[in-house]
Motif scaffolding. Structure first.
Motif, PDB file in Angstrom:
ATOM      1  N   GLN A 122       0.783  -1.168   0.035  1.00  0.00           N
ATOM      2  CA  GLN A 122      -0.038   0.065   0.011  1.00  0.00           C
ATOM      3  C   GLN A 122       0.686   1.172   0.172  1.00  0.00           C
ATOM      4  O   GLN A 122       2.163   1.256   0.230  1.00  0.00           O
ATOM      5  CB  GLN A 122      -0.848   0.057   1.301  1.00  0.00           C
TER       6      GLN A 122
ATOM      7  N   GLY B 298     -10.482   2.254   2.651  1.00  0.00           N
ATOM      8  CA  GLY B 298      -8.829   2.228   2.437  1.00  0.00           C
ATOM      9  C   GLY B 298      -8.241   2.948   3.551  1.00  0.00           C
ATOM     10  O   GLY B 298      -7.803   4.222   3.276  1.00  0.00           O
ATOM     11  N   THR B 299      -8.235   2.890   4.733  1.00  0.00           N
ATOM     12  CA  THR B 299      -7.351   3.662   5.742  1.00  0.00           C
ATOM     13  C   THR B 299      -5.924   3.957   5.392  1.00  0.00           C
ATOM     14  O   THR B 299      -5.529   5.060   5.420  1.00  0.00           O
ATOM     15  CB  THR B 299      -7.618   3.145   7.003  1.00  0.00           C
ATOM     16  N   GLY B 300      -5.270   2.834   4.863  1.00  0.00           N
ATOM     17  CA  GLY B 300      -3.942   2.960   4.725  1.00  0.00           C
ATOM     18  C   GLY B 300      -3.066   3.567   5.900  1.00  0.00           C
ATOM     19  O   GLY B 300      -3.227   3.198   7.067  1.00  0.00           O
TER      20      GLY B 300
ATOM     21  N   THR C 256     -13.988   4.720   8.625  1.00  0.00           N
ATOM     22  CA  THR C 256     -12.526   4.296   7.946  1.00  0.00           C
ATOM     23  C   THR C 256     -12.535   2.805   8.244  1.00  0.00           C
ATOM     24  O   THR C 256     -12.445   2.162   9.043  1.00  0.00           O
ATOM     25  CB  THR C 256     -11.536   5.159   7.893  1.00  0.00           C
TER      26      THR C 256
ATOM     27  N   GLU D 138     -10.080  -0.586   7.017  1.00  0.00           N
ATOM     28  CA  GLU D 138      -8.808  -1.124   6.281  1.00  0.00           C
ATOM     29  C   GLU D 138      -8.834  -2.822   6.291  1.00  0.00           C
ATOM     30  O   GLU D 138      -9.384  -3.141   7.253  1.00  0.00           O
ATOM     31  CB  GLU D 138      -7.773  -0.753   7.047  1.00  0.00           C
TER      32      GLU D 138
ATOM     33  N   GLN E 252      -6.167  -4.770   5.350  1.00  0.00           N
ATOM     34  CA  GLN E 252      -4.818  -5.061   5.666  1.00  0.00           C
ATOM     35  C   GLN E 252      -4.656  -5.161   7.317  1.00  0.00           C
ATOM     36  O   GLN E 252      -4.824  -4.067   7.893  1.00  0.00           O
ATOM     37  CB  GLN E 252      -3.864  -4.206   5.218  1.00  0.00           C
TER      38      GLN E 252
ATOM     39  N   PHE F 168      -4.020  -1.958   9.886  1.00  0.00           N
ATOM     40  CA  PHE F 168      -5.178  -1.715  10.882  1.00  0.00           C
ATOM     41  C   PHE F 168      -4.481  -1.512  12.380  1.00  0.00           C
ATOM     42  O   PHE F 168      -4.586  -0.780  13.105  1.00  0.00           O
ATOM     43  CB  PHE F 168      -6.444  -2.629  10.777  1.00  0.00           C
TER      44      PHE F 168
ATOM     45  N   ASN G 101      -2.269   1.622  12.988  1.00  0.00           N
ATOM     46  CA  ASN G 101      -2.928   2.544  13.334  1.00  0.00           C
ATOM     47  C   ASN G 101      -3.570   2.597  14.701  1.00  0.00           C
ATOM     48  O   ASN G 101      -3.556   3.467  15.542  1.00  0.00           O
ATOM     49  CB  ASN G 101      -4.064   2.804  12.239  1.00  0.00           C
TER      50      ASN G 101
ATOM     51  N   TYR H 127     -11.608  -2.717  10.680  1.00  0.00           N
ATOM     52  CA  TYR H 127     -10.855  -3.832  10.133  1.00  0.00           C
ATOM     53  C   TYR H 127     -11.980  -4.552   9.224  1.00  0.00           C
ATOM     54  O   TYR H 127     -12.832  -5.126   9.861  1.00  0.00           O
ATOM     55  CB  TYR H 127     -10.086  -4.872  10.936  1.00  0.00           C
TER      56      TYR H 127
END
Length: 218
Positions: free
Chosen positions: A64, A91-93, A110, A112, A114, A118, A121, A137
């Protein structure tokens, strides 16, 4: 290791970045102000400190990227945000876009897919101050039906189709900003859900995003 100090040098680099994206066509003064205030270098490893304010994407792991600041500003501007709107981000990324949205005064939900991103963060101390961001997630194609409907939906990955479940979770009168298309280039679209439930679509510039994928990844 993420940086935690925002120095005068960083602030100067942000001012230059704002000039760059303004010259590229970002006109929303609030968006420009937010880009000028959010410490982008906090969202990257300290190895990127010297280049964090260049107008380009950088890898953040798990295949990402943290989006180019112009792209973040462009999508944010298209959303036409008003205070206290509910915004679903797919897609938080790195969470950079989520923080930009939060700084615009909206409530951010948000997702995510992945797990490693997640979890990263969850322990990112800078994010703790943003009580108007909720992190999830999950599978972005499914959205968050329990928390909808949403005033706005923003997708930060290349979508092969307009996800029908996300349209369902969009309020009447709401907007979705989505980079649509497969391959190396996608076209930015803004989809409005009209009062009668029909959809209107506007087409904008071409961009390049990582692909939006179904399911969750451990």
């Amino acid at each position: 290791m993420r940086p935690t100090v925002d120095e005068y040098r960083h602030k100067g680099l942000r001012r230059k970045l704002v000039d760059v994206i303004s010259a590229k066509g970002i006109t929303d003064e609030q968006v420009l102000s937010v880009i000028g205030n959010v410490p982008r270098h906090f969202f990257l490893d300290s190895a990127f400190d010297d280049v964090a304010y260049e107008d380009r994407a950088f890898p953040i792991g798990e295949g990402q990227t943290i989006s180019q600041p112009f792209t973040v500003a462009y999508q944010t501007q298209l959303l036409q945000l008003q205070p206290n709107m509910k915004v679903l981000e797919i897609g938080t990324g790195s969470a950079y876009q989520a923080v930009v949205l939060a700084e615009m005064g909206v409530k951010v939900f948000t997702i995510e897919r992945q797990k490693k991103l997640f979890e990263s963060n969850k322990v990112f101390a800078f994010l703790k101050k943003y009580i108007n961001i909720k992190f999830f997630y999950g599978d972005g194609f499914l959205g968050l039906p329990t928390y909808g409907p949403f005033d706005r939906v923003i997708i930060t990955a290349a979508a092969p189709i307009v996800p029908p479940k996300l349209i369902e979770q969009l309020k009447h009168g709401g907007m979705m900003v989505i980079p649509l298309g497969v391959g190396d280039v996608q076209q930015m679209r803004r989809i409005t859900k009209n009062a009668d439930g029909s959809l209107s679509e506007e087409r904008f510039s071409d961009f390049s995003f990582v692909p939006m994928l179904e399911g969750k990844r451990q």
